[in-house]
Design a protein around this motif. Structure first.
Motif, mmCIF file in Angstrom:
data_model
loop_
_atom_site.group_PDB
_atom_site.id
_atom_site.type_symbol
_atom_site.label_atom_id
_atom_site.label_comp_id
_atom_site.label_asym_id
_atom_site.label_seq_id
_atom_site.Cartn_x
_atom_site.Cartn_y
_atom_site.Cartn_z
ATOM 1 N N VAL A 1 1.291 -1.695 0.361
ATOM 2 C CA VAL A 1 0.128 0.053 -0.332
ATOM 3 C C VAL A 1 1.111 1.059 0.048
ATOM 4 O O VAL A 1 0.732 2.295 -0.562
ATOM 5 N N ARG A 2 1.953 1.088 1.243
ATOM 6 C CA ARG A 2 2.637 2.553 0.899
ATOM 7 C C ARG A 2 3.265 2.808 -0.464
ATOM 8 O O ARG A 2 3.452 3.736 -0.999
ATOM 9 N N ALA A 3 4.124 1.316 -1.635
ATOM 10 C CA ALA A 3 4.675 1.864 -2.425
ATOM 11 C C ALA A 3 3.679 2.391 -3.462
ATOM 12 O O ALA A 3 4.294 3.220 -4.758
ATOM 13 N N VAL A 4 2.200 1.848 -3.836
ATOM 14 C CA VAL A 4 1.096 2.351 -4.210
ATOM 15 C C VAL A 4 0.948 3.674 -4.066
ATOM 16 O O VAL A 4 1.096 4.518 -4.965
ATOM 17 N N LYS A 5 0.929 4.217 -3.175
ATOM 18 C CA LYS A 5 0.247 5.646 -2.336
ATOM 19 C C LYS A 5 1.805 6.343 -3.003
ATOM 20 O O LYS A 5 1.427 7.499 -3.773
ATOM 21 N N ALA A 6 3.049 5.828 -3.289
ATOM 22 C CA ALA A 6 4.138 6.664 -2.877
ATOM 23 C C ALA A 6 4.354 6.746 -4.741
ATOM 24 O O ALA A 6 4.886 8.013 -4.988
ATOM 25 N N ALA A 7 3.824 6.133 -5.550
ATOM 26 C CA ALA A 7 4.164 6.023 -6.869
ATOM 27 C C ALA A 7 2.562 6.387 -7.636
ATOM 28 O O ALA A 7 2.710 7.490 -8.787
ATOM 29 N N ASN A 8 1.717 7.236 -6.876
ATOM 30 C CA ASN A 8 -0.054 7.419 -6.857
ATOM 31 C C ASN A 8 0.469 8.905 -6.729
ATOM 32 O O ASN A 8 -0.562 8.056 -5.710
ATOM 33 N N PRO A 9 0.591 10.118 -6.397
ATOM 34 C CA PRO A 9 0.557 10.357 -5.166
ATOM 35 C C PRO A 9 -0.787 11.199 -6.083
ATOM 36 O O PRO A 9 -1.712 10.902 -6.662
ATOM 37 N N GLY A 10 -1.671 11.633 -4.395
ATOM 38 C CA GLY A 10 -3.031 12.093 -4.875
ATOM 39 C C GLY A 10 -4.095 11.047 -4.696
ATOM 40 O O GLY A 10 -5.201 11.395 -4.856
ATOM 41 N N LEU A 11 -3.759 10.140 -4.603
ATOM 42 C CA LEU A 11 -4.462 8.509 -5.260
ATOM 43 C C LEU A 11 -4.074 8.444 -4.201
ATOM 44 O O LEU A 11 -4.214 8.209 -3.641
ATOM 45 N N TYR A 12 -5.982 7.863 -2.921
ATOM 46 C CA TYR A 12 -6.230 6.795 -1.932
ATOM 47 C C TYR A 12 -5.914 5.857 -1.977
ATOM 48 O O TYR A 12 -6.489 4.703 -3.138
ATOM 49 N N VAL A 13 -5.487 4.683 -1.360
ATOM 50 C CA VAL A 13 -4.913 3.909 -1.548
ATOM 51 C C VAL A 13 -5.077 3.174 0.105
ATOM 52 O O VAL A 13 -4.560 3.467 1.122
ATOM 53 N N ALA A 14 -6.076 2.005 -0.260
ATOM 54 C CA ALA A 14 -5.880 1.448 1.730
ATOM 55 C C ALA A 14 -5.736 -0.273 1.226
ATOM 56 O O ALA A 14 -5.501 -0.591 0.075
ATOM 57 N N GLY A 15 -5.356 -0.769 2.182
ATOM 58 C CA GLY A 15 -5.164 -2.193 2.202
ATOM 59 C C GLY A 15 -5.965 -3.314 2.820
ATOM 60 O O GLY A 15 -6.959 -2.833 4.222
ATOM 61 N N THR A 16 -6.881 -4.617 2.579
ATOM 62 C CA THR A 16 -7.247 -5.096 3.875
ATOM 63 C C THR A 16 -7.154 -6.359 3.302
ATOM 64 O O THR A 16 -6.396 -6.608 2.236
ATOM 65 N N GLN A 17 -8.178 -7.813 3.942
ATOM 66 C CA GLN A 17 -8.141 -8.756 3.121
ATOM 67 C C GLN A 17 -9.615 -9.211 2.767
ATOM 68 O O GLN A 17 -10.188 -8.274 3.559
ATOM 69 N N THR A 18 -9.426 -9.662 1.908
ATOM 70 C CA THR A 18 -10.697 -10.023 0.880
ATOM 71 C C THR A 18 -11.956 -10.687 1.269
ATOM 72 O O THR A 18 -13.414 -10.607 0.963
ATOM 73 N N SER A 19 -11.771 -11.915 2.471
ATOM 74 C CA SER A 19 -12.898 -11.835 3.728
ATOM 75 C C SER A 19 -13.765 -10.829 4.233
ATOM 76 O O SER A 19 -14.435 -11.242 4.844
ATOM 77 N N VAL A 20 -13.052 -9.615 4.284
ATOM 78 C CA VAL A 20 -13.890 -9.132 4.618
ATOM 79 C C VAL A 20 -14.919 -7.865 3.955
ATOM 80 O O VAL A 20 -15.499 -7.149 4.722
#
Length: 93
Positions: A29-48
């Motif tokens: 998530v941190r890496a994707v955020k850093a590569a995409n400034p201004g984009l909201y990025v979060a992570g979770t597990q598929t079970s939720v």
């Protein structure tokens, strides 16, 4: 900020590569955020997640997030997406 198919492909590729290398979801998530400034990025597990993902990959699913209203909601429309949710597959599935 609309998400183009190319940008979604790039995000999926990067997330898949990092997860395949054994990176933890929070690092992905941190890496994707850093590569995409201004984009909201979060992570979770598929079970939720009860909703159908926008896109399914080998190790994770992608959900698009629309933040144009009062509350954040999932969307299937890239042109309405302000963010992305990376849902890692549970190991026991």
């Amino acid at each position: 900020m609309a998400l183009t198919p190319e940008r979604i492909d790039a995000i999926a590729g990067e997330a898949g590569r990092l997860l395949g290398e054994g990176q933890r979801l929070d690092a992905v998530v941190r890496a994707v955020k850093a590569a995409n400034p201004g984009l909201y990025v979060a992570g979770t597990q598929t079970s939720v997640m009860a909703e159908e993902p926008f896109r399914e990959e080998e190790r994770f699913s992608l959900f698009l997030v629309d933040g144009s209203q009062h509350c954040w909601v999932l969307t299937r429309k890239p042109e309405a997406a302000a963010g992305i949710l990376i849902a890692e597959r549970d190991e026991d599935l």
